[in-house]
Scaffold this active site. Structure first.
Site, PDB file in Angstrom:
ATOM      1  N   TYR A   1     -39.105 -31.142 -45.732  1.00 26.91           N
ATOM      2  CA  TYR A   1     -40.425 -31.028 -45.390  1.00 26.91           C
ATOM      3  C   TYR A   1     -41.549 -31.459 -46.299  1.00 26.91           C
ATOM      4  O   TYR A   1     -42.371 -32.163 -46.209  1.00 26.91           O
ATOM      5  CB  TYR A   1     -40.736 -29.597 -44.911  1.00 26.91           C
TER       6      TYR A   1
ATOM      7  N   SER B   1     -49.933 -31.432 -46.581  1.00 25.25           N
ATOM      8  CA  SER B   1     -49.790 -29.922 -46.874  1.00 25.25           C
ATOM      9  C   SER B   1     -49.945 -29.492 -48.426  1.00 25.25           C
ATOM     10  O   SER B   1     -49.557 -30.647 -49.209  1.00 25.25           O
ATOM     11  CB  SER B   1     -48.442 -29.519 -46.309  1.00 25.25           C
TER      12      SER B   1
HETATM   13  N1  LIG Z   1     -49.706 -23.866 -40.540  1.00 21.86           N
HETATM   14  C1  LIG Z   1     -49.317 -23.988 -41.667  1.00 21.86           C
HETATM   15  O1  LIG Z   1     -49.344 -23.129 -42.634  1.00 21.86           O
HETATM   16  C2  LIG Z   1     -49.480 -25.526 -42.066  1.00 21.86           C
HETATM   17  C3  LIG Z   1     -49.925 -25.717 -43.361  1.00 21.86           C
HETATM   18  C4  LIG Z   1     -49.701 -27.121 -44.275  1.00 21.86           C
HETATM   19  C5  LIG Z   1     -49.635 -28.033 -42.982  1.00 21.86           C
HETATM   20  N2  LIG Z   1     -49.558 -27.738 -41.725  1.00 21.86           N
HETATM   21  C6  LIG Z   1     -49.295 -29.275 -41.112  1.00 21.86           C
HETATM   22  O2  LIG Z   1     -50.506 -28.950 -39.788  1.00 21.86           O
HETATM   23  C7  LIG Z   1     -49.802 -29.718 -38.995  1.00 21.86           C
HETATM   24  C8  LIG Z   1     -50.015 -28.814 -37.583  1.00 21.86           C
HETATM   25  O3  LIG Z   1     -49.287 -27.803 -37.640  1.00 21.86           O
HETATM   26  P1  LIG Z   1     -49.833 -26.464 -37.141  1.00 21.86           P
HETATM   27  O4  LIG Z   1     -50.073 -25.650 -38.377  1.00 21.86           O
HETATM   28  O5  LIG Z   1     -50.970 -26.713 -36.247  1.00 21.86           O
HETATM   29  O6  LIG Z   1     -48.630 -25.868 -36.156  1.00 21.86           O
HETATM   30  P2  LIG Z   1     -48.326 -25.736 -34.614  1.00 21.86           P
HETATM   31  O7  LIG Z   1     -49.357 -24.791 -34.255  1.00 21.86           O
HETATM   32  O8  LIG Z   1     -46.865 -25.416 -34.580  1.00 21.86           O
HETATM   33  O9  LIG Z   1     -48.687 -27.128 -34.199  1.00 21.86           O
HETATM   34  C9  LIG Z   1     -47.692 -28.121 -34.275  1.00 21.86           C
HETATM   35  C10 LIG Z   1     -48.089 -29.273 -33.138  1.00 21.86           C
HETATM   36  O10 LIG Z   1     -47.141 -30.589 -33.414  1.00 21.86           O
HETATM   37  C11 LIG Z   1     -46.792 -30.654 -31.944  1.00 21.86           C
HETATM   38  N3  LIG Z   1     -45.488 -31.411 -32.086  1.00 21.86           N
HETATM   39  C12 LIG Z   1     -44.212 -30.663 -32.945  1.00 21.86           C
HETATM   40  N4  LIG Z   1     -43.254 -31.475 -32.588  1.00 21.86           N
HETATM   41  C13 LIG Z   1     -43.620 -32.406 -31.711  1.00 21.86           C
HETATM   42  C14 LIG Z   1     -43.025 -33.654 -31.146  1.00 21.86           C
HETATM   43  N5  LIG Z   1     -41.539 -33.725 -31.270  1.00 21.86           N
HETATM   44  N6  LIG Z   1     -43.657 -34.467 -30.329  1.00 21.86           N
HETATM   45  C15 LIG Z   1     -44.985 -34.241 -29.957  1.00 21.86           C
HETATM   46  N7  LIG Z   1     -45.677 -33.256 -30.743  1.00 21.86           N
HETATM   47  C16 LIG Z   1     -44.970 -32.458 -31.656  1.00 21.86           C
HETATM   48  C17 LIG Z   1     -46.722 -29.494 -31.170  1.00 21.86           C
HETATM   49  O11 LIG Z   1     -46.716 -29.363 -30.081  1.00 21.86           O
HETATM   50  P3  LIG Z   1     -45.747 -29.488 -28.927  1.00 21.86           P
HETATM   51  O12 LIG Z   1     -44.592 -28.395 -29.259  1.00 21.86           O
HETATM   52  O13 LIG Z   1     -46.446 -29.084 -27.670  1.00 21.86           O
HETATM   53  O14 LIG Z   1     -44.952 -30.825 -28.742  1.00 21.86           O
HETATM   54  C18 LIG Z   1     -47.910 -28.546 -31.645  1.00 21.86           C
HETATM   55  O15 LIG Z   1     -48.958 -29.185 -30.798  1.00 21.86           O
HETATM   56  C19 LIG Z   1     -48.296 -30.159 -39.287  1.00 21.86           C
HETATM   57  O16 LIG Z   1     -48.033 -31.439 -39.584  1.00 21.86           O
HETATM   58  C20 LIG Z   1     -47.919 -29.243 -40.169  1.00 21.86           C
HETATM   59  O17 LIG Z   1     -46.957 -29.793 -41.156  1.00 21.86           O
HETATM   60  C21 LIG Z   1     -49.549 -26.652 -41.267  1.00 21.86           C
END
Ligand SMILES: NC(=O)c1ccc[n+]([C@@H]2O[C@H](COP(=O)([O-])OP(=O)(O)OC[C@H]3O[C@@H](n4cnc5c(N)ncnc54)[C@H](OP(=O)(O)O)[C@@H]3O)[C@@H](O)[C@H]2O)c1
Length: 266
Positions: free
Chosen positions: A152, A139
């Protein structure tokens, strides 16, 4: 089967989008997350659209043996993955003294431990593939400490450090390694975090972010890290060059204003 791409966090956001991208490129898939129904729906969509075989593994990566169990299930199915996308992750945003210790432990197990162990456990298979991929999602929060998101930010700094080191170790092999550092991106991330504090600056679409990552991965010589968006790249450079006190002060102001500024702009 050697063209399999394993995607964690595949039930939404970056994970689902990377799954689509690998399916378009003809890879069979292993989808990993907790919400099985979401992944089954995506599996049906991708099989119908691209004729790929999709295996769904519901797993809680906050469990200490979560990564090992996923690796075991992949091995039991006789699969030898060529690609791994570690996208599962979530963020907490409180002053450190107010953070829930149990939630911190889950955050570190999902964002750090599971990502590290799954990378390690699948590494022999990724290295053996004629064209392997390892994509770990960090991130922009990984580029500097982040007051009110201390844990985080630290998990994401870890991902950045780990993955860049791996990138260097495997140079010259067929394995392409990328640390992806997105800024705020329109996924379910903010909902899962339960706060708008992460909406710092412009929020971009997940498809355009994955497009940018995909192009970087397919360059003749992929970079160790891709920070999504020019503005975020400038900020990352500033954070590296500025005195630490200044970086901390600026970051604290931005995160404090994040939610409010975006609500006003929407
Ligand atoms: N969106 C942003 O602004 C942003 C920015 C920078 C980095 N990121 C990073 O991008 C990555 C993906 O996030 P996203 O933005 O796509 O958010 P998201 O839509 O909330 O997706 C998060 C994913 O992680 C899975 N997850 C969470 N806890 C889990 C657990 N205990 N076991 C297994 N799976 C789990 C969730 O699946 P389930 O709930 O079905 O388990 C979901 O598929 C993360 O690492 C986040 O830190 C996001």
């Amino acid at each position: 089967m050697s063209n399999v791409a394993v995607v964690t966090g595949a039930s939404s956001g970056f994970g689902a989008e990377f799954a689509r991208r690998f399916a378009q490129a003809g890879h069979d898939l292993v989808l990993v997350a907790r919400r099985r129904d979401r992944m089954e729906q995506l599996a049906r969509e991708l099989t119908a659209a691209h004729g790929v075989t999709v295996t769904v593994i519901d797993a809680d990566l906050a469990e200490a043996d979560g990564a090992q169990r996923v690796a075991d299930r992949i091995a039991d199915a006789g699969l030898k993955p060529a690609a791994l996308v570690n996208s599962a992750g979530f963020g907490t945003a409180e002053r450190f003294a107010d953070e829930d210790p149990a939630r911190i432990a889950d955050e570190i197990r999902v964002n750090v431990l599971a990502l590290t162990l799954l990378s390690r456990l699948l590494m022999p298979s990724l290295l053996a593939a004629p064209e392997g991929f390892l994509i770990n999602i960090s991130s922009t929060a990984g580029h500097q400490p982040v007051p009110t998101m201390a844990v985080y930010g630290a998990t994401k700094a870890y991902v950045l450090s780990l993955t860049e080191a791996i990138w260097h170790e495997v140079r010259g092999s067929g394995l392409r390694v990328l640390t992806l550092c997105p800024g705020p991106t329109e996924t379910e991330f903010f909902e899962a975090a339960g706060t708008d504090r992460f909406r710092v600056g412009k929020v971009v679409g997940v498809r355009e972010s994955v497009d940018e990552a995909w192009r970087a991965l397919h360059r003749p010589s992929p970079p160790p890290t891709l920070t999504v968006g020019l503005g975020n790249r400038v900020n990352a450079l500033g954070a590296r060059l500025a005195p630490r006190r200044l970086t901390l002060a600026v970051t604290a102001r931005l995160t404090a204003r994040g939610g409010r500024a975006n609500i006003e702009n929407s």
